[in-house]
Design an enzyme around this catalytic site. Structure first.
Site, PDB file in Angstrom:
ATOM      1  N   ARG A  64      37.997 -67.946  32.147  1.00 31.86           N
ATOM      2  CA  ARG A  64      36.921 -67.743  31.176  1.00 31.86           C
ATOM      3  C   ARG A  64      37.423 -67.011  29.936  1.00 31.86           C
ATOM      4  O   ARG A  64      36.997 -67.309  28.822  1.00 31.86           O
ATOM      5  CB  ARG A  64      35.770 -66.945  31.811  1.00 31.86           C
ATOM      6  CG  ARG A  64      34.920 -67.737  32.772  1.00 31.86           C
ATOM      7  CD  ARG A  64      34.327 -68.965  32.086  1.00 31.86           C
ATOM      8  NE  ARG A  64      33.390 -68.621  31.018  1.00 31.86           N
ATOM      9  CZ  ARG A  64      32.070 -68.710  31.156  1.00 31.86           C
ATOM     10  NH1 ARG A  64      31.553 -69.079  32.312  1.00 31.86           N
ATOM     11  NH2 ARG A  64      31.276 -68.425  30.150  1.00 31.86           N
ATOM     12  N   LEU A  92      28.960 -65.699  26.419  1.00 32.79           N
ATOM     13  CA  LEU A  92      30.167 -65.445  25.643  1.00 32.79           C
ATOM     14  C   LEU A  92      30.632 -64.016  25.931  1.00 32.79           C
ATOM     15  O   LEU A  92      29.839 -63.080  25.953  1.00 32.79           O
ATOM     16  CB  LEU A  92      29.873 -65.626  24.155  1.00 32.79           C
ATOM     17  CG  LEU A  92      29.652 -67.098  23.755  1.00 32.79           C
ATOM     18  CD1 LEU A  92      28.890 -67.199  22.453  1.00 32.79           C
ATOM     19  CD2 LEU A  92      30.994 -67.819  23.653  1.00 32.79           C
ATOM     20  N   ASN A 106      20.876 -65.233  18.446  1.00 34.38           N
ATOM     21  CA  ASN A 106      20.559 -66.166  19.522  1.00 34.38           C
ATOM     22  C   ASN A 106      19.070 -66.434  19.524  1.00 34.38           C
ATOM     23  O   ASN A 106      18.268 -65.585  19.157  1.00 34.38           O
ATOM     24  CB  ASN A 106      20.976 -65.555  20.874  1.00 34.38           C
ATOM     25  CG  ASN A 106      20.669 -66.483  22.057  1.00 34.38           C
ATOM     26  OD1 ASN A 106      20.932 -67.669  22.006  1.00 34.38           O
ATOM     27  ND2 ASN A 106      20.078 -65.915  23.105  1.00 34.38           N
ATOM     28  N   THR A 107      18.698 -67.643  19.929  1.00 33.03           N
ATOM     29  CA  THR A 107      17.293 -67.955  20.110  1.00 33.03           C
ATOM     30  C   THR A 107      17.039 -68.147  21.600  1.00 33.03           C
ATOM     31  O   THR A 107      17.845 -68.753  22.304  1.00 33.03           O
ATOM     32  CB  THR A 107      16.864 -69.207  19.322  1.00 33.03           C
ATOM     33  OG1 THR A 107      15.478 -69.460  19.568  1.00 33.03           O
ATOM     34  CG2 THR A 107      17.671 -70.447  19.668  1.00 33.03           C
ATOM     35  N   HIS A 108      15.929 -67.565  22.064  1.00 29.95           N
ATOM     36  CA  HIS A 108      15.614 -67.619  23.506  1.00 29.95           C
ATOM     37  C   HIS A 108      14.155 -68.026  23.658  1.00 29.95           C
ATOM     38  O   HIS A 108      13.278 -67.457  22.979  1.00 29.95           O
ATOM     39  CB  HIS A 108      15.869 -66.243  24.140  1.00 29.95           C
ATOM     40  CG  HIS A 108      15.608 -66.214  25.608  1.00 29.95           C
ATOM     41  ND1 HIS A 108      16.458 -66.784  26.529  1.00 29.95           N
ATOM     42  CD2 HIS A 108      14.570 -65.703  26.321  1.00 29.95           C
ATOM     43  CE1 HIS A 108      15.959 -66.626  27.748  1.00 29.95           C
ATOM     44  NE2 HIS A 108      14.810 -65.967  27.647  1.00 29.95           N
ATOM     45  N   ASP A 140      24.274 -59.020  21.656  1.00 32.99           N
ATOM     46  CA  ASP A 140      25.129 -57.857  21.990  1.00 32.99           C
ATOM     47  C   ASP A 140      25.893 -58.238  23.255  1.00 32.99           C
ATOM     48  O   ASP A 140      25.930 -59.415  23.642  1.00 32.99           O
ATOM     49  CB  ASP A 140      24.288 -56.576  22.132  1.00 32.99           C
ATOM     50  CG  ASP A 140      23.335 -56.629  23.325  1.00 32.99           C
ATOM     51  OD1 ASP A 140      22.549 -55.678  23.469  1.00 32.99           O
ATOM     52  OD2 ASP A 140      23.377 -57.609  24.096  1.00 32.99           O
ATOM     53  N   ASP A 144      20.853 -61.840  26.577  1.00 34.61           N
ATOM     54  CA  ASP A 144      19.507 -61.828  25.975  1.00 34.61           C
ATOM     55  C   ASP A 144      18.965 -60.407  25.814  1.00 34.61           C
ATOM     56  O   ASP A 144      17.755 -60.175  25.887  1.00 34.61           O
ATOM     57  CB  ASP A 144      18.539 -62.662  26.846  1.00 34.61           C
ATOM     58  CG  ASP A 144      18.990 -64.112  26.955  1.00 34.61           C
ATOM     59  OD1 ASP A 144      18.757 -64.714  28.026  1.00 34.61           O
ATOM     60  OD2 ASP A 144      19.586 -64.626  26.000  1.00 34.61           O
TER      61      ASP A 144
HETATM   62  C1  GRF Z   1      16.036 -74.024  23.287  1.00 35.75           C
HETATM   63  O1  GRF Z   1      14.686 -73.779  23.607  1.00 35.75           O
HETATM   64  C2  GRF Z   1      16.852 -72.783  23.531  1.00 35.75           C
HETATM   65  O2  GRF Z   1      16.176 -71.577  23.229  1.00 35.75           O
HETATM   66  C3  GRF Z   1      17.050 -72.875  25.026  1.00 35.75           C
HETATM   67  O3  GRF Z   1      17.278 -74.247  25.287  1.00 35.75           O
HETATM   68  C4  GRF Z   1      16.661 -75.010  24.253  1.00 35.75           C
HETATM   69  C5  GRF Z   1      17.752 -75.809  23.581  1.00 35.75           C
HETATM   70  O4  GRF Z   1      17.119 -76.776  22.837  1.00 35.75           O
HETATM   71  N1  GRF Z   1      18.166 -72.063  25.445  1.00 35.75           N
HETATM   72  P1  GRF Z   1      17.980 -77.662  21.766  1.00 35.75           P
HETATM   73  O5  GRF Z   1      19.335 -77.952  22.390  1.00 35.75           O
HETATM   74  O6  GRF Z   1      18.085 -76.852  20.513  1.00 35.75           O
HETATM   75  O7  GRF Z   1      17.119 -78.893  21.591  1.00 35.75           O
END
Ligand code: GRF
Length: 201
Positions: A64, A92, A106-108, A140, A144
């Site tokens: 890894r 990561l 990051n988007t969650h 960080d 998440d």
């Molecule tokens: C998004 O909702 C992201 O937050 C989650 O998986 C989804 C990925 O969607 N981890 P995409 O690949 O951007 O369509």
């Protein structure tokens, strides 16, 4: 600002960023896309938009740490101002997080700190929440756990299953990510403890 996006899946969040970056006023351009999977739809979206896209697959590395370093190197090549994890489904390591500290977001698909991890939508639904949502946060060295930049609440419908709820969340998520990346790109971000300060609106 130069933005590099990491994806693992369909890339609908990436697609929204690519649509936004065509407007010069947006202040950010996606200059590179990196995936852990060679078959990620996001790589095709990038190439169709004329954006360089590369897969860095864990299976190609002895461990890894070597993969982590290779991802960091692949991202570095694009000289990013901002690194965006948009549906990137791997953790990561500290080498990566450290190299792009304070400028990786990051988007969650859940209202953190609730329901972190790879199954946030499923976990929220199983818990019986009436309000779900999405979070854009600074990465960080946790999973998440970084300081939150922005969130949007999304209602849960009685008939929802994981897929219908995730689709509704993704509509809000795409808009939140595009707006947040634009603001970070134009105004920069500062982290003060758990608080994130973006520049003047
Ligand atoms: C998004 O909702 C992201 O937050 C989650 O998986 C989804 C990925 O969607 N981890 P995409 O690949 O951007 O369509």
């Amino acid at each position: 600002a130069r933005v590099v996006v990491l994806v693992s899946g369909a890339g609908s969040n990436l697609a929204a960023l690519l649509a936004a970056h065509d407007d010069a006023a947006y202040g950010a351009r996606v200059v590179g896309v990196v995936s852990d999977r060679a078959d990620a739809g996001g790589l095709d979206l990038a190439r169709e938009a004329g954006v360089a896209a590369v897969a860095v697959r864990p299976g190609d590395f002895e461990d890894r740490a070597a993969w982590d370093a290779a991802v960091a190197q692949a991202v570095d090549v694009f000289r990013p101002d901002v690194v965006v994890l948009a549906g990137f489904m791997r953790i990561l390591g500290p080498a990566f997080v450290g190299r792009f500290a304070g400028r990786t977001i990051n988007t969650h698909p859940a209202l953190l700190p609730s329901f972190p991890g790879a199954h946030g939508v499923r976990d929220a639904l199983a818990h019986g929440v009436k309000v779900a949502g999405c979070t854009v946060h600074v990465v960080d060295d946790g999973v998440d756990t970084g300081p939150i930049i922005a969130q949007v609440a999304v209602p849960v419908e009685d008939a929802d299953d994981e897929s219908s709820l995730h689709e509704r969340i993704k509509i809000a998520e795409r808009a939140l990510l595009v707006e947040t990346v634009g603001r970070v790109a134009r105004e920069g971000l500062r982290v003060e403890g758990r608080r994130v300060v973006l520049g003047p609106r």
